[in-house]
Design a protein around this motif. Structure first.
Motif, short mmCIF file in Angstrom:
data_model
loop_
_atom_site.label_atom_id
_atom_site.label_comp_id
_atom_site.label_asym_id
_atom_site.label_seq_id
_atom_site.Cartn_x
_atom_site.Cartn_y
_atom_site.Cartn_z
N LEU A 155 3.00 17.60 -11.96
CA LEU A 155 3.36 16.88 -10.73
C LEU A 155 4.06 17.80 -9.75
O LEU A 155 3.81 17.74 -8.53
CB LEU A 155 4.25 15.69 -11.07
CG LEU A 155 3.56 14.48 -11.72
CD1 LEU A 155 4.59 13.55 -12.34
CD2 LEU A 155 2.72 13.74 -10.69
N HIS A 156 4.95 18.65 -10.27
CA HIS A 156 5.70 19.56 -9.39
C HIS A 156 4.76 20.55 -8.70
O HIS A 156 4.86 20.76 -7.49
CB HIS A 156 6.74 20.31 -10.21
CG HIS A 156 7.44 21.40 -9.46
ND1 HIS A 156 8.36 21.13 -8.47
CD2 HIS A 156 7.34 22.76 -9.53
CE1 HIS A 156 8.81 22.28 -7.96
NE2 HIS A 156 8.20 23.27 -8.59
N GLU A 157 3.84 21.14 -9.46
CA GLU A 157 2.93 22.13 -8.88
C GLU A 157 1.92 21.49 -7.93
O GLU A 157 1.51 22.12 -6.94
CB GLU A 157 2.21 22.91 -9.98
CG GLU A 157 3.13 23.81 -10.79
CD GLU A 157 2.37 24.83 -11.60
OE1 GLU A 157 1.19 25.11 -11.28
OE2 GLU A 157 2.95 25.37 -12.55
N ALA A 158 1.50 20.27 -8.22
CA ALA A 158 0.52 19.60 -7.36
C ALA A 158 1.12 19.16 -6.04
O ALA A 158 0.43 19.11 -5.02
CB ALA A 158 -0.08 18.40 -8.09
N ASN A 189 -5.96 17.94 -21.69
CA ASN A 189 -7.22 17.33 -22.13
C ASN A 189 -7.08 15.81 -22.25
O ASN A 189 -8.02 15.06 -21.92
CB ASN A 189 -7.65 17.92 -23.47
CG ASN A 189 -8.13 19.35 -23.35
OD1 ASN A 189 -8.52 19.79 -22.28
ND2 ASN A 189 -8.09 20.08 -24.45
N ALA A 190 -5.91 15.35 -22.69
CA ALA A 190 -5.68 13.91 -22.80
C ALA A 190 -5.73 13.24 -21.42
O ALA A 190 -6.27 12.13 -21.28
CB ALA A 190 -4.34 13.64 -23.47
N LEU A 191 -5.19 13.91 -20.42
CA LEU A 191 -5.23 13.36 -19.06
C LEU A 191 -6.67 13.27 -18.55
O LEU A 191 -7.04 12.29 -17.88
CB LEU A 191 -4.41 14.22 -18.11
CG LEU A 191 -2.89 14.28 -18.34
CD1 LEU A 191 -2.25 15.18 -17.29
CD2 LEU A 191 -2.27 12.89 -18.29
N LYS A 202 -12.62 25.07 -9.38
CA LYS A 202 -11.98 25.28 -8.09
C LYS A 202 -10.60 24.64 -7.97
O LYS A 202 -9.72 25.13 -7.27
CB LYS A 202 -12.88 24.77 -6.97
CG LYS A 202 -14.17 25.55 -6.84
CD LYS A 202 -15.00 25.04 -5.67
CE LYS A 202 -16.28 25.84 -5.50
NZ LYS A 202 -17.10 25.34 -4.36
N ARG A 203 -10.40 23.48 -8.62
CA ARG A 203 -9.13 22.77 -8.45
C ARG A 203 -8.87 21.80 -9.58
O ARG A 203 -9.79 21.42 -10.32
CB ARG A 203 -9.11 22.01 -7.12
CG ARG A 203 -10.12 20.89 -7.03
CD ARG A 203 -10.00 20.14 -5.71
NE ARG A 203 -10.08 21.04 -4.58
CZ ARG A 203 -11.21 21.50 -4.06
NH1 ARG A 203 -12.37 21.14 -4.60
NH2 ARG A 203 -11.21 22.30 -3.02
N LEU A 204 -7.62 21.39 -9.69
CA LEU A 204 -7.22 20.27 -10.53
C LEU A 204 -6.68 19.21 -9.61
O LEU A 204 -5.79 19.47 -8.80
CB LEU A 204 -6.15 20.71 -11.55
CG LEU A 204 -5.68 19.65 -12.55
CD1 LEU A 204 -5.20 20.31 -13.83
CD2 LEU A 204 -4.55 18.77 -11.98
N GLU A 205 -7.23 18.00 -9.71
CA GLU A 205 -6.85 16.91 -8.82
C GLU A 205 -6.26 15.75 -9.62
O GLU A 205 -6.81 15.35 -10.65
CB GLU A 205 -8.08 16.42 -8.06
CG GLU A 205 -7.80 15.30 -7.08
CD GLU A 205 -9.06 14.82 -6.38
OE1 GLU A 205 -8.96 13.93 -5.51
OE2 GLU A 205 -10.16 15.32 -6.71
N ILE A 206 -5.11 15.26 -9.18
CA ILE A 206 -4.50 14.09 -9.81
C ILE A 206 -5.13 12.84 -9.20
O ILE A 206 -5.00 12.59 -8.00
CB ILE A 206 -2.97 14.09 -9.60
CG1 ILE A 206 -2.34 15.32 -10.27
CG2 ILE A 206 -2.35 12.81 -10.17
CD1 ILE A 206 -0.86 15.47 -9.99
N LEU A 207 -5.80 12.04 -10.03
CA LEU A 207 -6.49 10.84 -9.55
C LEU A 207 -5.59 9.61 -9.58
O LEU A 207 -5.77 8.69 -8.78
CB LEU A 207 -7.73 10.58 -10.41
CG LEU A 207 -8.77 11.71 -10.45
CD1 LEU A 207 -9.92 11.34 -11.37
CD2 LEU A 207 -9.28 12.03 -9.04
N SER A 208 -4.63 9.59 -10.49
CA SER A 208 -3.70 8.46 -10.58
C SER A 208 -2.28 9.00 -10.78
O SER A 208 -1.87 9.24 -11.92
CB SER A 208 -4.08 7.52 -11.72
OG SER A 208 -3.12 6.47 -11.82
N GLU A 213 2.97 9.72 -13.70
CA GLU A 213 4.43 9.62 -13.66
C GLU A 213 4.97 8.79 -14.82
O GLU A 213 6.05 9.07 -15.36
CB GLU A 213 4.87 9.01 -12.33
CG GLU A 213 4.69 9.95 -11.14
CD GLU A 213 5.01 9.30 -9.82
OE1 GLU A 213 5.04 8.03 -9.78
OE2 GLU A 213 5.21 10.02 -8.82
N GLU A 214 4.19 7.78 -15.26
CA GLU A 214 4.62 6.96 -16.37
C GLU A 214 4.65 7.74 -17.69
O GLU A 214 5.35 7.36 -18.63
CB GLU A 214 3.70 5.74 -16.53
CG GLU A 214 3.84 4.72 -15.41
CD GLU A 214 2.88 3.56 -15.57
OE1 GLU A 214 2.11 3.57 -16.58
OE2 GLU A 214 2.87 2.66 -14.71
#
Length: 217
Positions: A155-158, A189-191, A202-208, A213-214
């Motif tokens: 979360l910090h790096e994103a 991998n779990a995420l 090219k990237r790692l994207e947070i979808l939720s 955060e939970e």
């Protein structure tokens, strides 16, 4: 990165005018480092500061157990090195990713701070943010599980954009989270399996972000 780009970035970093930022830029040298390049070794004489423009750097030390430990990590808008005086480097300084920095001799920075009050004020704010980041990492080490630390670091790096481009190196991410590469890999991998993140070359994207955060526990 052009001179005008560097000056604009420095003005934002230090909350100063373009003219004041130009003075900082003229005292620095733009240097690019490849992933895993060593900027300085533990025990070297330290006589310069690095201001990060792009990428991330890690300050690594070898613990009593012989394992590499993360002392600190610095990204865009942060600085590290010998300050306020020249001193012996206390850790290896390693480029976590491709890294672009402005190098400035400690002595030159000291002169700039004496002559430009707003640069000094901006520097105090930068160091304050970095101090808080160190405390946050220490608190996470004490209170969070290994997976929780990996997710917090992600979360910090994103940041607010919710993505990391290029995607983080798992070993470096795990080191930032003070855990093993194997644990970091399983956590990421779990995420992916749960559809919380999406990752390609090219990237790692947070979808939720909410679900991620939970998991910071």
């Amino acid at each position: 990165m052009t001179s005008s780009d560097r000056i604009a970035a420095l003005a934002a970093f230090f909350s100063c005018s373009p003219e004041e930022a130009a003075r900082v830029d003229s005292a620095t040298r733009l240097v690019h480092y490849r992933h895993k390049a060593i900027l300085a070794h533990q025990g070297d004489p330290g006589a310069k500061l690095w201001i990060v423009l792009e990428g991330r750097a890690q300050l690594q030390i070898i613990g009593v157990d012989g394992q590499t430990k993360l002392l600190a990590a610095h990204g865009p808008g942060e600085l590290f090195g010998a300050f306020p005086h020249e001193r012996i480097v206390i850790s290896d300084v390693v480029a976590q990713t491709g890294l672009s920095v402005l190098e400035i001799p400690t002595a030159k920075m000291t002169v700039l701070l004496q002559e430009e009050a707003r640069i000094g004020s901006g520097l105090a704010k930068i160091l304050g943010r970095q101090y808080n980041a160190v405390l946050d990492r220490m608190a996470a080490r004490i209170t969070l599980t290994a997976n929780g630390r990996v997710y917090a670091e992600l979360l910090h790096e994103a940041g607010e954009k919710g993505e990391i481009a290029p995607p983080p190196v798992i070993a470096a991410l795990a080191l930032s989270a003070q855990t093993t590469r194997e644990t970091g890999s399983r956590a990421i991998n779990a995420l992916e399996r749960r559809g919380i993140i999406r990752r390609d070359d090219k990237r790692l994207e947070i979808l939720s972000r909410g679900l991620l955060e939970e998991l910071v526990i």
